[in-house]
Design a protein around this motif. Structure first.
Motif, mmCIF file in Angstrom:
data_model
loop_
_atom_site.group_PDB
_atom_site.id
_atom_site.type_symbol
_atom_site.label_atom_id
_atom_site.label_comp_id
_atom_site.label_asym_id
_atom_site.label_seq_id
_atom_site.Cartn_x
_atom_site.Cartn_y
_atom_site.Cartn_z
ATOM 1 N N THR A 154 0.539 -1.140 0.061
ATOM 2 C CA THR A 154 0.135 -0.192 -0.019
ATOM 3 C C THR A 154 1.048 1.603 -0.276
ATOM 4 O OG1 THR A 154 -1.363 -1.155 1.263
ATOM 5 C CG2 THR A 154 -1.630 1.404 1.802
ATOM 6 N N ILE A 155 1.998 1.338 0.856
ATOM 7 C CA ILE A 155 2.833 2.625 0.929
ATOM 8 C C ILE A 155 3.131 2.995 -0.606
ATOM 9 C CG2 ILE A 155 4.591 3.270 2.245
ATOM 10 C CD1 ILE A 155 4.090 1.658 4.621
ATOM 11 N N ALA A 156 4.006 1.630 -1.238
ATOM 12 C CA ALA A 156 4.750 1.746 -2.718
ATOM 13 C C ALA A 156 3.459 1.951 -3.433
ATOM 14 C CB ALA A 156 5.125 0.243 -2.790
ATOM 15 N N ALA A 157 2.674 1.856 -3.291
ATOM 16 C CA ALA A 157 1.472 1.858 -4.828
ATOM 17 C C ALA A 157 1.136 3.705 -4.207
ATOM 18 C CB ALA A 157 0.538 1.718 -4.741
ATOM 19 N N LEU A 158 1.385 4.123 -3.247
ATOM 20 C CA LEU A 158 0.595 5.007 -2.998
ATOM 21 C C LEU A 158 2.023 5.524 -2.553
ATOM 22 C CD1 LEU A 158 -1.213 5.282 0.593
ATOM 23 C CD2 LEU A 158 -1.979 6.645 -1.548
#
Length: 278
Positions: A76-80
């Motif tokens: 999620t952090i990477a995608a954001l």
């Protein structure tokens, strides 16, 4: 901490931040398998927010319901971070990050890597009962992480956040003071009961009286028709009322909401409701 004057200097008087409600990201139950589609939709919404005259943007993993209570997954952090980076190649506006439901550490990490000017924290101090269960604020940890990795990133913190209820006996005045003076929030957000619902105008009055020189933002439910009720707010974060029936942000709707909110501030200042330097 920001004052009303320094908030206006940094973000503009009666600053409006348009929401980029991201579609479901990889790893979440509703993800459709295309990160490119997520990016394309985010860019389109950000362009409409810019073209409609907003002062900034807030990115939020809105499509990731049901949300983790606090710590989100690494993907999620990477995608954001990737989506925000792609949007910033196309649209240049000050922006903030909100990692739902309540992961300020992740938000600060993303802010540090993408150049965000602020993060939004749903529960920064105290306790709220939510659909994810009981969430406790982590102000002490959050402020120390910010000091270490993103000292210039402002904290916009919710007071009695939407989709949640405070514990019995929680005093709205004292909790607002604690959020500012003990939690060191740079700005305080007040919202309605849920996404798209406006707060009671009396709540703005109560919080304003408690926090005279604190920037206060409307966090949900601002519309063209009700903007005058919130004339004493320093800014607003707006999502639902900017969207067309398609679910995408419409620049013409943005212009109408922005115009109504900015005009309410001019009228309010003319009537003596704001200090000249507020």
């Amino acid at each position: 901490m920001l004052t009303r004057q320094t908030f206006a200097q940094r973000f503009g008087r009666k600053a409006i931040f348009g929401m980029v409600h991201l579609r479901a990201l990889p790893g979440s139950p509703l993800y459709d398998g295309s990160i490119d589609a997520v990016i394309d939709a985010a860019v389109a919404d950000a362009r409409a927010i810019r073209d409609g005259g907003c002062d900034g943007i807030v990115f939020e993993n809105f499509g990731d319901r049901p949300f983790h209570k606090n710590r989100v997954e690494a993907v999620t952090i990477a995608a954001l971070t990737r989506v925000i980076g792609e949007v910033n190649r196309d649209v240049s506006l000050p922006f903030g990050v909100n990692v739902l439901r309540n992961d300020p550490r992740a938000a600060l990490a993303i802010a540090a890597m993408t150049g965000a000017t602020f993060i939004r924290i749903n529960v920064h101090t105290g306790v709220m009962f939510t659909d994810q269960g009981m969430i406790e604020g982590e102000a002490s940890e959050t402020l120390r992480v910010r000091k270490a990795i993103a000292p210039d990133v402002a904290i916009f913190a919710d007071h009695f956040v939407k989709h949640a209820i405070p514990p019995p006996g929680a005093d709205p005045v004292q909790t607002a003071k604690d959020l500012r003076h003990r939690g060191l929030a740079d700005a305080v957000i007040i919202s309605g009961a849920e996404t798209g619902s406006a707060p009671d105008a009396d709540r703005l009055r109560v919080v304003r009286e408690a926090l005279d020189d604190t920037p206060i933002l409307i966090g949900s439910g601002l519309t063209e028709s009700n903007a005058a009720q919130f004339a004493d707010a320093d800014g607003a974060i707006v999502g639902t009322s900017l969207k067309a029936a398609s679910g995408m942000v419409d620049a013409s709707l943005v212009r109408r909401v922005v115009g109504a909110f900015k005009a309410s501030g001019i009228r309010h200042q003319a009537s003596g409701g704001l200090k000249p330097d507020a």
